[in-house]
Design an enzyme around this catalytic site. Sequence first.
Site, PDB file in Angstrom:
ATOM      1  N   GLU A  99       0.817  -1.203   0.000  1.00  0.00           N
ATOM      2  CA  GLU A  99       0.000   0.000   0.000  1.00  0.00           C
ATOM      3  C   GLU A  99       0.855   1.258   0.000  1.00  0.00           C
ATOM      4  O   GLU A  99       1.959   1.281   0.543  1.00  0.00           O
ATOM      5  CB  GLU A  99      -0.901   0.002   1.244  1.00  0.00           C
ATOM      6  CG  GLU A  99      -1.916  -1.119   1.204  1.00  0.00           C
ATOM      7  CD  GLU A  99      -2.783  -1.204   2.455  1.00  0.00           C
ATOM      8  OE1 GLU A  99      -3.906  -1.708   2.329  1.00  0.00           O
ATOM      9  OE2 GLU A  99      -2.356  -0.794   3.535  1.00  0.00           O
ATOM     10  N   CYS A 112       3.378   8.415   1.188  1.00  0.00           N
ATOM     11  CA  CYS A 112       4.012   7.455   2.092  1.00  0.00           C
ATOM     12  C   CYS A 112       4.126   6.136   1.341  1.00  0.00           C
ATOM     13  O   CYS A 112       3.093   5.570   0.949  1.00  0.00           O
ATOM     14  CB  CYS A 112       3.134   7.329   3.338  1.00  0.00           C
ATOM     15  SG  CYS A 112       3.644   6.034   4.446  1.00  0.00           S
ATOM     16  N   CYS A 119       7.123  -7.321   7.316  1.00  0.00           N
ATOM     17  CA  CYS A 119       8.316  -6.748   7.944  1.00  0.00           C
ATOM     18  C   CYS A 119       8.809  -7.698   9.022  1.00  0.00           C
ATOM     19  O   CYS A 119       8.023  -8.231   9.798  1.00  0.00           O
ATOM     20  CB  CYS A 119       7.974  -5.394   8.570  1.00  0.00           C
ATOM     21  SG  CYS A 119       9.407  -4.592   9.336  1.00  0.00           S
ATOM     22  N   CYS A 123       7.763  -5.233  15.477  1.00  0.00           N
ATOM     23  CA  CYS A 123       7.401  -4.294  16.546  1.00  0.00           C
ATOM     24  C   CYS A 123       5.994  -4.661  17.033  1.00  0.00           C
ATOM     25  O   CYS A 123       5.101  -4.922  16.230  1.00  0.00           O
ATOM     26  CB  CYS A 123       7.445  -2.856  16.031  1.00  0.00           C
ATOM     27  SG  CYS A 123       9.055  -2.438  15.358  1.00  0.00           S
ATOM     28  N   CYS A 126       2.676  -2.754  15.799  1.00  0.00           N
ATOM     29  CA  CYS A 126       2.536  -2.440  14.368  1.00  0.00           C
ATOM     30  C   CYS A 126       1.828  -3.555  13.619  1.00  0.00           C
ATOM     31  O   CYS A 126       2.188  -4.732  13.743  1.00  0.00           O
ATOM     32  CB  CYS A 126       3.923  -2.204  13.775  1.00  0.00           C
ATOM     33  SG  CYS A 126       3.897  -1.933  11.998  1.00  0.00           S
ATOM     34  N   CYS A 340      -0.723   5.413  10.285  1.00  0.00           N
ATOM     35  CA  CYS A 340       0.526   4.761  10.680  1.00  0.00           C
ATOM     36  C   CYS A 340       0.257   3.418  11.323  1.00  0.00           C
ATOM     37  O   CYS A 340      -0.562   3.316  12.231  1.00  0.00           O
ATOM     38  CB  CYS A 340       1.229   5.587  11.759  1.00  0.00           C
ATOM     39  SG  CYS A 340       2.253   6.861  11.131  1.00  0.00           S
TER      40      CYS A 340
HETATM   41  N1  SAH Z   1       9.723   0.497   9.381  1.00  0.00           N
HETATM   42  C1  SAH Z   1       9.942   1.869   9.451  1.00  0.00           C
HETATM   43  C2  SAH Z   1       8.969   2.678   8.636  1.00  0.00           C
HETATM   44  C3  SAH Z   1       7.539   2.241   8.632  1.00  0.00           C
HETATM   45  S1  SAH Z   1       6.634   2.315  10.133  1.00  0.00           S
HETATM   46  C4  SAH Z   1       9.929   2.347  10.884  1.00  0.00           C
HETATM   47  O1  SAH Z   1       9.534   1.595  11.764  1.00  0.00           O
HETATM   48  O2  SAH Z   1      10.363   3.473  11.124  1.00  0.00           O
HETATM   49  C5  SAH Z   1       6.050   4.013  10.154  1.00  0.00           C
HETATM   50  C6  SAH Z   1       5.760   4.556  11.541  1.00  0.00           C
HETATM   51  O3  SAH Z   1       4.504   4.035  12.023  1.00  0.00           O
HETATM   52  C7  SAH Z   1       6.791   4.186  12.587  1.00  0.00           C
HETATM   53  O4  SAH Z   1       7.239   5.358  13.240  1.00  0.00           O
HETATM   54  C8  SAH Z   1       6.031   3.336  13.573  1.00  0.00           C
HETATM   55  O5  SAH Z   1       6.529   3.516  14.869  1.00  0.00           O
HETATM   56  C9  SAH Z   1       4.620   3.832  13.418  1.00  0.00           C
HETATM   57  N2  SAH Z   1       3.589   2.887  13.820  1.00  0.00           N
HETATM   58  C10 SAH Z   1       3.604   1.554  13.650  1.00  0.00           C
HETATM   59  N3  SAH Z   1       2.464   1.018  14.149  1.00  0.00           N
HETATM   60  C11 SAH Z   1       1.718   2.038  14.622  1.00  0.00           C
HETATM   61  C12 SAH Z   1       0.425   2.110  15.221  1.00  0.00           C
HETATM   62  N4  SAH Z   1      -0.308   1.027  15.407  1.00  0.00           N
HETATM   63  N5  SAH Z   1      -0.036   3.322  15.571  1.00  0.00           N
HETATM   64  C13 SAH Z   1       0.697   4.441  15.345  1.00  0.00           C
HETATM   65  N6  SAH Z   1       1.902   4.423  14.764  1.00  0.00           N
HETATM   66  C14 SAH Z   1       2.419   3.227  14.412  1.00  0.00           C
HETATM   67 FE1  SF4 Z   2       8.428  -2.943  10.648  1.00  0.00          FE
HETATM   68 FE2  SF4 Z   2       6.238  -1.841  11.682  1.00  0.00          FE
HETATM   69 FE3  SF4 Z   2       8.440  -2.005  13.143  1.00  0.00          FE
HETATM   70 FE4  SF4 Z   2       8.347  -0.280  11.083  1.00  0.00          FE
HETATM   71  S1  SF4 Z   2       7.107  -0.205  12.946  1.00  0.00           S
HETATM   72  S2  SF4 Z   2      10.015  -1.714  11.605  1.00  0.00           S
HETATM   73  S3  SF4 Z   2       7.057  -1.473   9.656  1.00  0.00           S
HETATM   74  S4  SF4 Z   2       7.254  -3.746  12.362  1.00  0.00           S
END
Ligand code: SAH
Ligand code: SF4
Length: 376
Positions: A99, A112, A119, A123, A126, A340
């Site tokens: 996406e 974006c 991934c 995390c 996420c 996000c």
């Molecule tokens: N993998 C990279 C870029 C993609 S994630 C990274 O982690 O930086 C983009 C952003 O979304 C990151 O800052 C992450 O912390 C945030 N994010 C992930 N899951 C989220 C959620 N459920 N609510 C709000 N922000 C989130």
């Molecule tokens: Fe991967 Fe989501 Fe962590 Fe970014 S925030 S590194 S997309 S698992």
Amino acid sequence: MSSLDAAPAAVSFFSLDLEDLKAHIRNQGKESFRAQQLFKWVYEKKVYDPEQMSNLSKDFRTLLPKFFHFELPKVLKHLKSVDGTQKLLFDVGDGLTVEAVLIPSDGRLTLCISSEVGCNMACKFCYTGKQKLKRRLRADEIVGQFLRSQAVLTGDQRITNIVFMGMGEPLDNSDNVFKAIEILHAPWGINFSRRKITVSTSGLVPEMPKITAAKVRLAVSLNAPNDEIRDQVMPINKKYPLKDLLKACVDHCRGTKDKVTFEYVLLKGVTDSLEHAREVVNLVRHVPCKINIIPFNEHPGSDYQRPSDEQVEKFHAELMRLGAHVLLRRTMGRDIFAACGQLTSEFEKKPETMDISNSRIGGRVGKRSSSGQLSL
Ligand code: SAH
Ligand code: SF4
């Protein structure tokens, strides 16, 4: 090449840089200055059909499709949010999708984009991280997200910023990401300012100097005030703890004279107390930076909760009181599941739209820019 890299297919024109294209052309016994002409047709005039490239010889035109294809990832879905955010779902083959999200704000339009399907960083908060890495995107698939997204815009709308904050960890796919960045910014390519491109990382420290070398902006998903909490919510922290991460940030600032953007997801009861706010300011005090607060976006099966607007406001106020440069952005695109951490592939079931009637999308909390939360 690992099994998670894309299978080599016929060469996509959108994966080539100037040197690649010159070499291809020379190998065919043709003059390498044709490379510039070809790029001009494709990136300036947006003509992808060799037959229409009228200043090239017939002979050369018929040769082209034998070596390159000009296909872009297909758009499977195009959703529009009530707040103007648009989400595009792309087919990248083998039943896999990624996406990209277009976020309008304050006269800017931020794209974006995704770097991987799934991934591996896992995390905890996420949605993308819930899927294991399925495949790294090729450079042409990254460039393709830009070209396709630009093509859905109407009137005089134009993408003004690009952020690698979609699906995937860009530094887990460095070769393709930095190749795509070269094509995006080069004068023979899309000619997009480097300073309007941001790469966001969860903290793959050894790869971070590549962001500095590419002279693009750095965003770091900090998301926790100390190693103990960051270990819990971002497993990568066990490998590259905060000390190493923050040193890499300082190095980037020295190398570019830029500030780092720290993204900080507020998880109710986990990272959102005023004590945490004080710890964060202390933690980053040696790094020229701004802090982007992102209230957690819910997704199916998430273990965390979004803090109340009042708590978000208090956290924000505490950071400001302590002198931090802080941004609290409107959450954009929640109704189309484009905020996000809500991006995922379609191979995992999820709702396409979300009922947000009981929540405040973009409920204004304190002073901030009204741009999309993904933009910088
Ligand atoms: N993998 C990279 C870029 C993609 S994630 C990274 O982690 O930086 C983009 C952003 O979304 C990151 O800052 C992450 O912390 C945030 N994010 C992930 N899951 C989220 C959620 N459920 N609510 C709000 N922000 C989130
Ligand atoms: Fe991967 Fe989501 Fe962590 Fe970014 S925030 S590194 S997309 S698992």
